[in-house]
Design an enzyme around this catalytic site. Structure first.
Site, PDB file in Angstrom:
ATOM      1  N   ASP A  85      -9.498  31.018   0.783  1.00  0.00           N
ATOM      2  CA  ASP A  85      -9.960  29.794   0.103  1.00  0.00           C
ATOM      3  C   ASP A  85      -9.158  28.590   0.584  1.00  0.00           C
ATOM      4  O   ASP A  85      -9.697  27.515   0.805  1.00  0.00           O
ATOM      5  CB  ASP A  85      -9.786  29.918  -1.420  1.00  0.00           C
ATOM      6  CG  ASP A  85     -11.086  30.318  -2.117  1.00  0.00           C
ATOM      7  OD1 ASP A  85     -11.929  30.967  -1.464  1.00  0.00           O
ATOM      8  OD2 ASP A  85     -11.257  29.993  -3.315  1.00  0.00           O
ATOM      9  N   LYS A 129       4.204  40.319   1.328  1.00  0.00           N
ATOM     10  CA  LYS A 129       5.405  40.044   0.539  1.00  0.00           C
ATOM     11  C   LYS A 129       6.346  41.222   0.730  1.00  0.00           C
ATOM     12  O   LYS A 129       6.690  41.941  -0.224  1.00  0.00           O
ATOM     13  CB  LYS A 129       5.030  39.861  -0.942  1.00  0.00           C
ATOM     14  CG  LYS A 129       4.414  38.511  -1.270  1.00  0.00           C
ATOM     15  CD  LYS A 129       5.372  37.333  -1.134  1.00  0.00           C
ATOM     16  CE  LYS A 129       6.361  37.283  -2.255  1.00  0.00           C
ATOM     17  NZ  LYS A 129       7.306  36.117  -2.089  1.00  0.00           N
ATOM     18  N   TYR A 169      -7.693  44.996  -6.386  1.00  0.00           N
ATOM     19  CA  TYR A 169      -9.078  44.918  -6.850  1.00  0.00           C
ATOM     20  C   TYR A 169      -9.611  46.271  -7.324  1.00  0.00           C
ATOM     21  O   TYR A 169     -10.436  46.333  -8.219  1.00  0.00           O
ATOM     22  CB  TYR A 169      -9.998  44.405  -5.729  1.00  0.00           C
ATOM     23  CG  TYR A 169     -10.023  42.906  -5.599  1.00  0.00           C
ATOM     24  CD1 TYR A 169      -8.865  42.216  -5.264  1.00  0.00           C
ATOM     25  CD2 TYR A 169     -11.185  42.188  -5.804  1.00  0.00           C
ATOM     26  CE1 TYR A 169      -8.878  40.839  -5.144  1.00  0.00           C
ATOM     27  CE2 TYR A 169     -11.217  40.814  -5.673  1.00  0.00           C
ATOM     28  CZ  TYR A 169     -10.062  40.142  -5.343  1.00  0.00           C
ATOM     29  OH  TYR A 169     -10.088  38.784  -5.217  1.00  0.00           O
ATOM     30  N   ASP A 176       3.578  33.523   0.623  1.00  0.00           N
ATOM     31  CA  ASP A 176       3.817  32.184   0.047  1.00  0.00           C
ATOM     32  C   ASP A 176       4.105  31.175   1.149  1.00  0.00           C
ATOM     33  O   ASP A 176       3.640  30.031   1.130  1.00  0.00           O
ATOM     34  CB  ASP A 176       4.937  32.219  -1.017  1.00  0.00           C
ATOM     35  CG  ASP A 176       6.207  32.920  -0.549  1.00  0.00           C
ATOM     36  OD1 ASP A 176       6.181  33.612   0.499  1.00  0.00           O
ATOM     37  OD2 ASP A 176       7.245  32.779  -1.235  1.00  0.00           O
ATOM     38  N   ASP A 213      -7.890  36.836  -0.425  1.00  0.00           N
ATOM     39  CA  ASP A 213      -8.764  36.060  -1.303  1.00  0.00           C
ATOM     40  C   ASP A 213      -8.230  34.643  -1.416  1.00  0.00           C
ATOM     41  O   ASP A 213      -8.948  33.664  -1.239  1.00  0.00           O
ATOM     42  CB  ASP A 213      -8.825  36.736  -2.681  1.00  0.00           C
ATOM     43  CG  ASP A 213      -9.709  35.971  -3.654  1.00  0.00           C
ATOM     44  OD1 ASP A 213     -10.799  35.545  -3.243  1.00  0.00           O
ATOM     45  OD2 ASP A 213      -9.294  35.808  -4.814  1.00  0.00           O
TER      46      ASP A 213
HETATM   47  C1  IPM Z   1     -14.501  36.093  -2.843  1.00  0.00           C
HETATM   48  C2  IPM Z   1     -14.627  35.879  -4.330  1.00  0.00           C
HETATM   49  C3  IPM Z   1     -14.661  37.234  -5.002  1.00  0.00           C
HETATM   50  C4  IPM Z   1     -13.349  37.925  -4.723  1.00  0.00           C
HETATM   51  C5  IPM Z   1     -14.949  37.181  -6.494  1.00  0.00           C
HETATM   52  C6  IPM Z   1     -16.240  36.433  -6.779  1.00  0.00           C
HETATM   53  C7  IPM Z   1     -14.979  38.532  -7.125  1.00  0.00           C
HETATM   54  O1  IPM Z   1     -13.613  35.084  -4.799  1.00  0.00           O
HETATM   55  O2  IPM Z   1     -15.388  36.719  -2.252  1.00  0.00           O
HETATM   56  O3  IPM Z   1     -13.525  35.612  -2.287  1.00  0.00           O
HETATM   57  O4  IPM Z   1     -12.358  37.704  -5.444  1.00  0.00           O
HETATM   58  O5  IPM Z   1     -13.289  38.712  -3.773  1.00  0.00           O
HETATM   59 MG    MG Z   2     -12.341  34.307  -3.294  1.00  0.00          MG
END
Ligand code: IPM
Ligand code: MG
Length: 368
Positions: free
Chosen positions: A256, A196, A146, A228, A252
């Site tokens: 999710d 990884k 990032y 993975d 990230d």
């Molecule tokens: C998160 C989001 C952010 C990230 C985006 C919106 C930049 O996906 O907070 O997980 O990738 O960190």
């Molecule tokens: Mg995210």
């Protein structure tokens, strides 16, 4: 100055942000009453709302507001209206990432909890998630791909060349690993590092440093898993994880995924922490433009983010417990927003759900 001591910057942002934030502040008021606290909730502009009003996603005055506060309660940013802006000016990149960097919020805690009553909301087969689960993703938030330099696109004879840089230094790994181990001590005492190490140089450093930190925490079990494989295990048997530690990009993605298997993004809070008690607290779900303004968004992720804020930035674990009990009680007694309602179940809107939680906060128990 007494009131400043407890100032919280409230950045509702875009999409469902303002409506779930409004609902959450009602709960906050009840928490203050119940626990005899005086908090100053001070609103600021962020994201698309700030672009519209001030021309940029993170105006200087918003940064100043955050600096003057003990913590930030963040809603969500972004939406179709701002998607055509240059990438560097879009709300997500121009507000959230700088906030993380400016305040050194290197540790992102994302609890993915499936409540036993909501097993039906998980996309996983009920026998895989029977009884619910509780995974805490600890994601490194200010390093890796990032922020690593160089990060650029240049012209070449044949077209263009883009580069992102994955870079980590020992101290960046150490500090977030400490957070993960300290969290594990209050949980099932197990940390899994997703990496990884079969491919990436940075992952080798992660393993080395994480092992060194682990040596200081002999009562915590550590294991390693390729990212993975971790993605696969999260859908096969999420209950096998306790604390899942990840570098920025893996975290990230895996957070999710963990959120999705926990049923609804509308239930999941997060905390981003640095040194000291300052933190930024936000729902995991984002601005959800498709349902914004309809009054149907689930406010629980924002309300549980408030609980984390009381616990971690204001040093009020009892207030946090009151909120969590109220949420668990409402869920147990069948209160459902659309995202967590099974077919045929009665649905309530954002306001009704928050009111019910506020009512239980006032009672001081999860009981109805
Ligand atoms: C998160 C989001 C952010 C990230 C985006 C919106 C930049 O996906 O907070 O997980 O990738 O960190
Ligand atoms: Mg995210």
């Amino acid at each position: 100055m007494a009131e400043k001591m407890n100032r919280i910057a409230v950045l509702a942002g875009d999409g469902i942000g303002p409506e779930v934030m409004g609902a959450t502040l009602q709960v906050a008021k009840e928490v203050e009453k119940r626990h005899g606290l005086a908090v100053e909730w001070k609103e600021g502009l962020v994201g698309g709302a700030a672009i519209d009003a001030k021309g940029k996603a993170l105006p200087e005055e918003t940064v100043e507001l955050c600096r003057s506060a003990k913590a930030v309660l963040f809603g969500s940013v972004g939406g179709p209206k701002w998607e055509t802006l240059p990438p560097n000016e879009q709300p997500e990149r121009a507000a959230l990432l700088p906030l993380r960097k400016i305040f050194g919020l290197y540790a992102n805690l994302r609890p993915a909890v499936l409540y036993p009553e909501l097993v039906g909301c998980s996309p996983l087969r009920p026998d895989r998630v029977a009884g619910g689960f509780d995974v805490l993703v600890v994601r490194e938030l200010t390093g890796g791909l990032y922020f690593g330099q160089p990060k650029e696109t240049t012209k070449t004879a044949k077209g263009e060349r883009s580069v992102d840089t994955m870079v980590y230094e020992t101290h960046e790994i150490e500090r977030v690993t400490e957070v993960a181990f300290r969290a594990a001590a209050f949980r099932k005492k197990r940390v899994t590092l997703a990496d990884k190490a079969n491919v990436l140089e940075t992952s080798l450093l992660w393993r080395k440093v994480v092992k060194q930190v682990a040596a200081k925490h002999p009562n915590i079990t550590l294991d390693f898993m390729y990212a993975d494989n971790a993605a696969m295990q999260l859908v096969r048997d999420p209950g096998r994880f306790d604390v899942l530690l990840c570098e920025n990009l893996f975290g990230d993605m895996l957070s999710d995924e963990a959120a999705a298997v926990a049923g609804s993004l509308g239930m999941l809070p997060s905390a981003s922490l640095g040194e000291g008690s300052f933190g930024l607290y936000e729902p995991a779900g984002g601005s959800a433009p498709d349902i914004a303004g309809k009054g149907i968004a689930n406010p629980i992720a924002q309300i549980l983010s408030l609980a984390l804020l009381f616990e971690m930035s204001l040093g009020q674990p009892e207030a946090a417990q009151t909120i969590r009990h109220a949420v668990a009680g409402a869920i147990r007694d069948g209160w459902r927003t659309a995202d967590i309602a099974a077919s045929g179940e009665k649905k309530v809107g954002t306001q009704e759900m928050a009111k019910e939680i506020a009512r239980r906060v006032a009672l001081g128990t999860g009981k109805s």
